[in-house]
Design an enzyme around this catalytic site. Structure first.
Site, short mmCIF file in Angstrom:
data_model
loop_
_atom_site.label_atom_id
_atom_site.label_comp_id
_atom_site.label_asym_id
_atom_site.label_seq_id
_atom_site.Cartn_x
_atom_site.Cartn_y
_atom_site.Cartn_z
N GLU A 122 48.89 33.37 47.75
CA GLU A 122 47.91 34.28 48.30
C GLU A 122 47.80 34.13 49.81
O GLU A 122 48.03 33.05 50.36
CB GLU A 122 46.53 34.02 47.67
CG GLU A 122 46.48 34.36 46.20
CD GLU A 122 45.14 34.06 45.55
OE1 GLU A 122 44.69 34.88 44.74
OE2 GLU A 122 44.56 33.00 45.86
N CYS A 135 45.06 34.15 57.22
CA CYS A 135 45.14 32.82 56.63
C CYS A 135 46.38 32.81 55.75
O CYS A 135 46.46 33.52 54.74
CB CYS A 135 43.88 32.54 55.81
SG CYS A 135 43.84 30.91 55.06
N CYS A 142 49.70 22.83 45.79
CA CYS A 142 49.55 21.77 46.79
C CYS A 142 49.60 20.43 46.09
O CYS A 142 49.06 20.28 44.99
CB CYS A 142 48.22 21.93 47.55
SG CYS A 142 47.95 20.72 48.87
N CYS A 146 43.21 17.22 46.41
CA CYS A 146 41.79 17.16 46.79
C CYS A 146 40.96 17.78 45.67
O CYS A 146 41.19 18.95 45.31
CB CYS A 146 41.56 17.87 48.11
SG CYS A 146 42.48 17.16 49.50
N CYS A 149 39.13 21.38 45.85
CA CYS A 149 39.95 22.52 46.30
C CYS A 149 40.71 23.10 45.11
O CYS A 149 41.42 22.37 44.41
CB CYS A 149 40.92 22.06 47.38
SG CYS A 149 42.10 23.31 47.92
N CYS A 376 37.79 29.34 52.09
CA CYS A 376 38.43 28.02 52.17
C CYS A 376 38.30 27.28 50.85
O CYS A 376 37.22 27.17 50.28
CB CYS A 376 37.78 27.19 53.27
SG CYS A 376 38.06 27.82 54.93
#
Length: 383
Positions: A122, A135, A142, A146, A149, A376
């Site tokens: 995205e 962005c 990833c 974390c 997230c 975010c």
């Protein structure tokens, strides 16, 4: 260094194992070779292999980077019988739009892209009165794990290529040019590597993309380096490499806690490179480039938003000098399956006030696109 992070509130250990920090990139097929993967000279070599003069590479590159097109029919300065062959060779279709969602009255647009192998990523385009910011994603998923997230909870599927990153930028630039943000034609002015993935874990590709962005046409897009932000959770050796590149992009360090005990739970990479090591590397980046570093700090209710942690954060930053840093507290954006939430407004205000009273420039980040999971920490590339 600190001990291995424990299961945190908001994650049910019985429901499945928490994703683990990983640098291993799964083996997958490579994306098709794209003009943006190559230097101008390398593009010329490719065309010479099919019997074309090197100057054709300049023509093709000008269409792509300056005119923002990969449509052979618009390349009228290239002989008609060569256009399709050259485009097929160096301008393969890397992104297929899978879904688009708009928010903020059309000023925020999140696009879900399907890549050549069916993997999805995205990007989020945001229009402001004085700028238009993309962005951009640098990985599918990833590996930094974390826990607050959405992308980090997916694990890493694969790295993106330079071409796949640049195509996100070009497509956003076309959207701006065509007035799709709702306020008429405009230019794409800013790019932030804050989408899916840890940019510095895909270092070679991301630096290649940065170089294409800042180089003038026909080598690249001609975006000012000062309008590009590269975010990282704190891969210290890669921050040092970025420093040595001497490209004055903005470095954003996702800190989220000023103490090693908590940060190792929130940002698992901290078990390898501590708060102090990450901040030292960030300060060295400022010293080398003169570019003020952004400290990103997601405010999580009853987790990292204590007043004493604001004081500790200010102390850690001031210990390394003044004028080198700016803090961006970010109200935590909700993600599926997590009970964590944003700090109360009065707690957020106190946190910010403490930083400012210590002389730390501080600006609360807005939560543009949160209602379309485009803010975010929310990007998860769900169908």
């Amino acid at each position: 260094m600190t001990s291995q992070p424990q299961i945190l509130p908001g994650h049910d250990a019985a429901a499945g194992e928490r994703p683990q920090l990983s640098f291993a990139v799964p083996r997958r097929g490579k994306p098709p070779r794209h003009l943006a993967d190559l230097t101008l000279a390398e593009r010329g070599e490719v065309l010479r292999e099919i019997g074309q003069p090197a100057y054709r590479a300049k023509q093709l590159s000008t269409h792509y980077f300056a005119r923002l097109t990969r449509d052979p029919d618009r390349m009228t300065d290239i002989p008609a019988d060569l256009r399709a062959e050259m485009a097929d060779l160096l301008l393969p279709d890397l992104l297929t739009e899978h879904r688009r969602l708009a928010a903020d009255g059309g000023a925020t647009v999140k696009t879900l892209w399907s890549l050549f192998d069916g993997v999805k990523v995205e990007s989020v385009l945001m229009g402001y009165s004085e700028r238009a910011t993309l962005c951009v994603s640098s990985q599918a998923g990833c590996g930094m794990a974390c826990p607050f997230c959405a992308t980090g909870q997916q694990g890493l599927t694969r790295n993106l290529s330079t071409g796949e990153i640049i195509e996100q930028v070009r497509r956003a630039a076309v959207s701006c040019q065509e007035g799709e943000l709702g306020d008429g034609p405009r230019r794409l002015t800013n790019v932030v590597f804050m989408g899916m993935g840890e940019p510095l874990a895909n270092y070679k590709t991301v630096i290649g993309a940065v170089k294409r962005m800042v180089a003038p046409s026909p080598e690249g897009l001609g975006i000012s380096a000062r309008h590009i932000t590269v975010s990282t959770v704190g891969l210290v050796p890669a921050i040092r490499k970025l420093t040595d590149e001497a490209i004055p992009v903005t470095l954003a360090l996702s800190l989220h806690a000023p103490d090693d005990e908590l940060r190792s739970q929130l940002v698992p990479i901290n078990t390898r490179w501590s708060v102090g090591e990450a901040l030292d590397a960030a300060r060295a980046y400022f010293d080398a480039t003169g570019r003020r570093v952004s400290i990103e700090y997601a405010l999580i209710k009853d987790m990292n938003d204590h007043a004493w942690r604001a004081d500790l954060l200010a102390s850690e930053l001031l210990r390394r000098g003044t004028g080198w840093v700016h803090v961006n507290p970010i109200p935590l954006n909700p993600t599926p399956g997590s009970i964590w939430t944003a700090s109360e407004k009065d707690v957020e205000a106190e946190f910010v006030a403490r930083l400012r009273s210590a002389g730390i420039p501080t600006t609360v980040r807005d939560t543009r696109g949160s209602d379309i999971d485009g803010a975010c920490g929310q990007l998860a590339a769900q169908d």
